[in-house]
Design a protein around this motif. Structure first.
Motif, short mmCIF file in Angstrom:
data_model
loop_
_atom_site.label_atom_id
_atom_site.label_comp_id
_atom_site.label_asym_id
_atom_site.label_seq_id
_atom_site.Cartn_x
_atom_site.Cartn_y
_atom_site.Cartn_z
N ALA A 109 0.83 -1.20 0.00
CA ALA A 109 0.00 0.00 0.00
C ALA A 109 0.87 1.25 0.00
O ALA A 109 0.53 2.26 -0.65
CB ALA A 109 -0.93 -0.01 1.21
N PHE A 110 1.99 1.21 0.71
CA PHE A 110 2.91 2.35 0.75
C PHE A 110 3.51 2.59 -0.63
O PHE A 110 3.59 3.72 -1.11
CB PHE A 110 4.00 2.08 1.78
N VAL A 111 3.92 1.52 -1.30
CA VAL A 111 4.48 1.65 -2.65
C VAL A 111 3.43 2.23 -3.60
O VAL A 111 3.72 3.13 -4.41
CB VAL A 111 4.97 0.27 -3.16
N GLU A 112 2.21 1.75 -3.49
CA GLU A 112 1.13 2.24 -4.36
C GLU A 112 0.83 3.72 -4.10
O GLU A 112 0.54 4.48 -5.03
CB GLU A 112 -0.12 1.40 -4.15
N GLU A 113 0.92 4.14 -2.83
CA GLU A 113 0.70 5.54 -2.51
C GLU A 113 1.79 6.42 -3.12
O GLU A 113 1.52 7.51 -3.64
CB GLU A 113 0.64 5.72 -0.99
#
Length: 310
Positions: A142-146
């Protein structure tokens, strides 16, 4: 076949400047960059990890380099989840990535700083080098996607420093994540004897770009000083083993960036010069230093048989 651009992970590193590689009369800020750009077509800006890049510097970099030269800019530490010093934060903001006001402002300042590179077409990529404690999992994804969402429209590359991302049974999901996010996977060459060693896999996750960063194979990687970790001189046999892999990557993407992070003395520029010769690139100081096909190992290098190789 795409272009293979070879360069280093800094042109201003103190050890490089002190090594004597830059000639007399070319050692000021402008002279160094112009001299470097006469010899290599790409460079990584690592200073942007330690402090936010400035629009003024980006404009000067464009002015001082020839058309076609590109900059890979390392993302600021706060944006990748690394500790950040208060002294480098803008306007006295706290280095708190959990504060949405702080995070929005830092993202905006970073975008502002690299804008001249983007407008001129000279931004090769923004490198998100995530910390070694970012282990593969739902929260990390989720952090990478953000990060990808906030950097939408930028050319992006990702280097994971925790080996879990490229472990057997997980690598395909990691590659799929980066492909969804339009992020190029960064392959690494580093010592392989440590629990923290990231395997030298080179999946293609973007049709535009692939990146390989050479960290050196120092046995002091996990424990030594910065100089100990990066004090490594690559030999022709080690780099030659990568040549077939780099060429296969170039068959699948528009550009391959090959960057040397052995920033101890002039080791990085010497390795980049050697790799350029192995790839048949002409030397700016004389005839091509290319090595014939008979001198280059024909195998696939350090990860022969790896199912995630390009």
């Amino acid at each position: 076949m795409g272009d293979i651009l070879v360069g280093t992970c800094s042109w201003t590193d103190r050890a490089l400047v002190g090594s004597g590689w830059y000639p007399v009369g070319r050692r000021d800020a402008e002279g160094r960059l112009r001299y470097y750009a006469e010899r290599f077509p790409v460079v990584e800006v690592d200073a942007s990890y330690y402090a936010l890049p400035s629009e003024r510097n980006s404009r000067l970099w464009v002015e001082r380099t020839p058309e076609g030269f590109v900059f890979d800019v390392k993302a600021f530490s706060l944006l990748t989840g690394h500790p950040t010093r208060s002294a480098v934060m803008p306007d006295g903001l706290p280095p708190d990535a959990r504060d949405p006001v702080v995070l929005d402002e830092v993202w905006a300042r970073f975008a502002e700083g690299i804008a001249p590179l983007r407008r001129s077409g000279r931004l090769g990529s923004v490198l998100f080098q995530f910390p070694p404690w970012l282990r593969a999992g739902a929260r990390a994804e989720a952090f990478v996607e953000e990060c990808a969402r906030r950097a939408d429209g930028w050319p992006l590359a990702v280097e994971f420093r925790h080996p879990s991302w490229w472990e057997a049974g997980r690598a395909e999901a990691t590659a799929a994540l980066l492909a969804r996010c339009a992020m190029a996977a960064v392959g690494v060459d580093m010592v392989q004897s440590l629990p923290s060693s990231v395997p030298p896999v080179t999946p293609v996750t973007s049709p535009r770009l692939s990146v390989v960063r050479f960290h050196g194979r120092s046995a002091a990687w996990g424990t030594g000083s910065k100089e100990d970790r990066f004090r490594y001189a690559y030999g022709a046999d080690e780099l030659g083993a990568w040549v077939p892999r780099l060429r296969r990557l170039a068959d699948r993407v528009e550009q391959v960036h090959v960057l040397f992070n052995t920033c101890c003395g002039d080791a990085s520029v010497r390795a980049a010069e050697l790799m350029g010769g192995l790839l048949g690139r002409p030397s700016p100081d004389g005839p091509s230093t290319s090595v014939s096909a008979l001198d280059v190992p024909s195998g696939d290098g350090p990860s022969a048989g790896d199912p995630h190789l390009s």
